[in-house]
Design an enzyme around this catalytic site. Structure first.
Site, PDB file in Angstrom:
ATOM      1  N   ARG A 297      -1.306  -8.958  -0.672  1.00 44.95           N
ATOM      2  CA  ARG A 297      -0.547  -8.941   0.583  1.00 44.95           C
ATOM      3  C   ARG A 297      -1.539  -8.901   1.737  1.00 44.95           C
ATOM      4  O   ARG A 297      -2.150  -7.879   2.017  1.00 44.95           O
ATOM      5  CB  ARG A 297       0.381  -7.716   0.605  1.00 44.95           C
ATOM      6  CG  ARG A 297       0.965  -7.440   1.980  1.00 44.95           C
ATOM      7  CD  ARG A 297       2.057  -6.385   1.939  1.00 44.95           C
ATOM      8  NE  ARG A 297       1.664  -5.120   1.351  1.00 44.95           N
ATOM      9  CZ  ARG A 297       0.969  -4.166   1.983  1.00 44.95           C
ATOM     10  NH1 ARG A 297       0.541  -4.365   3.217  1.00 44.95           N
ATOM     11  NH2 ARG A 297       0.690  -3.029   1.367  1.00 44.95           N
ATOM     12  N   HIS A 301       2.840  -4.134   4.936  1.00 49.81           N
ATOM     13  CA  HIS A 301       3.982  -4.047   4.034  1.00 49.81           C
ATOM     14  C   HIS A 301       5.247  -4.505   4.761  1.00 49.81           C
ATOM     15  O   HIS A 301       6.013  -5.320   4.258  1.00 49.81           O
ATOM     16  CB  HIS A 301       4.146  -2.620   3.542  1.00 49.81           C
ATOM     17  CG  HIS A 301       5.382  -2.388   2.732  1.00 49.81           C
ATOM     18  ND1 HIS A 301       5.550  -2.904   1.469  1.00 49.81           N
ATOM     19  CD2 HIS A 301       6.524  -1.718   3.023  1.00 49.81           C
ATOM     20  CE1 HIS A 301       6.739  -2.557   1.015  1.00 49.81           C
ATOM     21  NE2 HIS A 301       7.350  -1.842   1.931  1.00 49.81           N
ATOM     22  N   TYR A 310      -5.304   2.319   5.489  1.00 55.23           N
ATOM     23  CA  TYR A 310      -5.562   2.605   4.078  1.00 55.23           C
ATOM     24  C   TYR A 310      -6.313   1.499   3.342  1.00 55.23           C
ATOM     25  O   TYR A 310      -6.633   1.659   2.167  1.00 55.23           O
ATOM     26  CB  TYR A 310      -4.246   2.905   3.349  1.00 55.23           C
ATOM     27  CG  TYR A 310      -3.176   1.829   3.482  1.00 55.23           C
ATOM     28  CD1 TYR A 310      -3.186   0.699   2.674  1.00 55.23           C
ATOM     29  CD2 TYR A 310      -2.158   1.955   4.414  1.00 55.23           C
ATOM     30  CE1 TYR A 310      -2.213  -0.286   2.796  1.00 55.23           C
ATOM     31  CE2 TYR A 310      -1.171   0.989   4.542  1.00 55.23           C
ATOM     32  CZ  TYR A 310      -1.207  -0.131   3.741  1.00 55.23           C
ATOM     33  OH  TYR A 310      -0.255  -1.110   3.867  1.00 55.23           O
TER      34      TYR A 310
END
Length: 405
Positions: A297, A301, A310
């Site tokens: 990805r 998200h 992160y």
């Protein structure tokens, strides 16, 4: 006489000893897992990140899948490239519209175009699709107008298309539940004796849900004609795959009694071949298959997420070099399958799509405020009537006061 339990008779260790033993056990498990992963077969790949076709003559792992794309022509490759480019453009427009306040939320597929277009183009018209909320490329392949995907994210409907027209179910927000829906539908297909298959899409994070395990169990026991297509994009929101599983995801299928395959999710040709193979198994009555599309990805998200909190930039850069669209473009140019004129025409088509998406979204009418209470029950319900009256009174409280008051 006092009878002690077995636990009472055993010497008790301190919590520190337990932690040490647990850590040692974890290290042994991790070492065994690493050894297993080192020995695992490579993922199915037919087109390298450099755009070169992979030879299959001496590769038994690829030989069973290559025949499923033996009929692919240069025109077909251009079509797959067009699908990915237009899907990415639509996705980019949706992200921009959310940033402009036109959508409440958006879940981008950036980087996952090959997994979705490859698997989507493997489907027959009679096959049925159960998506999550990110399968914009599969929707494109099923003929769903991309602007219809945006109504739910704008908050004007619960899904802007009829699932029975395109055999493409409404988006599912609840994580993993669509795998159960797909399994039940596939069980019905088998009982009807239909010559079709079902495919369920989900992510690596959803694979940890109990619903998915239940779907695996039922589909295996009832030999359901369903393909579980997992897009492993490496991150379940902010949770990396190494914190979700100790073995490669596709190997989970073994415990339920059906095959699992890992495919290069950034290779549209390999995704097409493996999905065709899995769907063919299902239609022949050989039961379910788990396909793990190993991809990434590239974006957030959803638009409410910040992946820079992160993820390391080095990781993202490494996956950028495996971009599925660039990979196929490189192959088309090197093989003479497309020229600059083709890419220029596609760019113009992409611009036109973006313009249409913007215009349609901004022109979407607001729904009837009270429509939410309709069709809840077939014959009406006293509680719904009460809630409708309360909400109507609440809305009326915002009406402007009459002049002079």
């Amino acid at each position: 006489m006092t009878v002690e339990s077995t636990a009472a008779r055993k010497p008790r260790r301190s919590s520190g000893t337990k932690r040490a033993a647990g850590a040692a056990s974890a290290r042994k498990t991790a070492a065994a897992t690493a050894q297993t992963q080192d020995a695992e077969p490579q993922l199915v790949q037919l087109l390298t990140p450099e755009g070169e076709r992979v030879g299959v003559d001496d590769n038994a792992d690829l030989a069973q899948f290559a025949p499923f794309v033996a009929d692919i022509t240069t025109e077909d490759l251009r079509g797959l490239y067009r699908d990915m480019v237009l899907t990415r453009r639509f996705d980019g427009e949706a992200t921009a519209l959310q940033r402009q306040g036109e959508l409440g939320l958006w879940a981008s597929l950036l980087g996952q175009e090959a997994a979705q277009i490859g698997s989507g183009r493997a489907l027959n018209d009679e096959d049925y699709v159960f998506p999550t909320y990110r399968e914009h490329g599969v929707a494109w392949c099923r003929g769903v107008d991309p602007t219809n995907l945006l109504g739910m994210f704008r908050g004007v409907n619960h899904g802007g298309w009829d699932p029975t027209i395109n055999n493409f179910h409404l988006y599912t927000i609840v994580i993993g539940s669509q795998t159960l829906h797909a399994t039940g539908y596939a069980m019905g297909v088998a009982k009807d004796g239909a010559d079709s298959a079902v495919i369920a899409y989900f992510g690596d994070g959803a694979s940890s849900q109990g619903d998915v395990a239940e779907a695996f169990t039922f589909s295996a026991v009832y030999n359901s004609p369903v393909v579980f297509f997992c897009q492993n994009n490496q991150w379940a929101i902010s949770e990396p795959t190494e914190r979700q599983m100790r073995v490669p995801l596709y190997q989970r299928a073994q415990g339920f009694g059906f095959p699992g395959v890992r495919v290069d999710g950034n290779d549209v040709l390999a995704c097409l071949a493996v999905t065709r193979w899995a769907l063919d198994r299902a239609r022949r009555g050989e039961g379910p298959t788990l396909v793990e599309a190993f991809t990434y990805r590239m974006g957030a998200h959803t638009t409410s997420d910040d992946p820079t909190k992160y993820r390391r930039d080095e990781e993202t850069a490494a996956w950028e070099a495996k971009d599925p669209i660039l990979r196929l473009k490189t192959h088309l140019l090197a093989s003479g399958g497309a020229d600059e004129g083709f890419f220029a025409e596609l760019e113009a088509e992409s611009e036109a799509l973006g313009k249409r998406v913007r215009e349609v979204v901004r022109a979407m009418p607001d729904p009837d405020t009270m429509a939410i209470f309709e069709n809840v029950y077939a014959d009406g319900h006293a509680l719904v009537d009460e809630e409708r009256a309360q909400f109507a009174a609440y809305l009326a409280s915002f009406e402007p006061a009459e002049e002079g008051h």
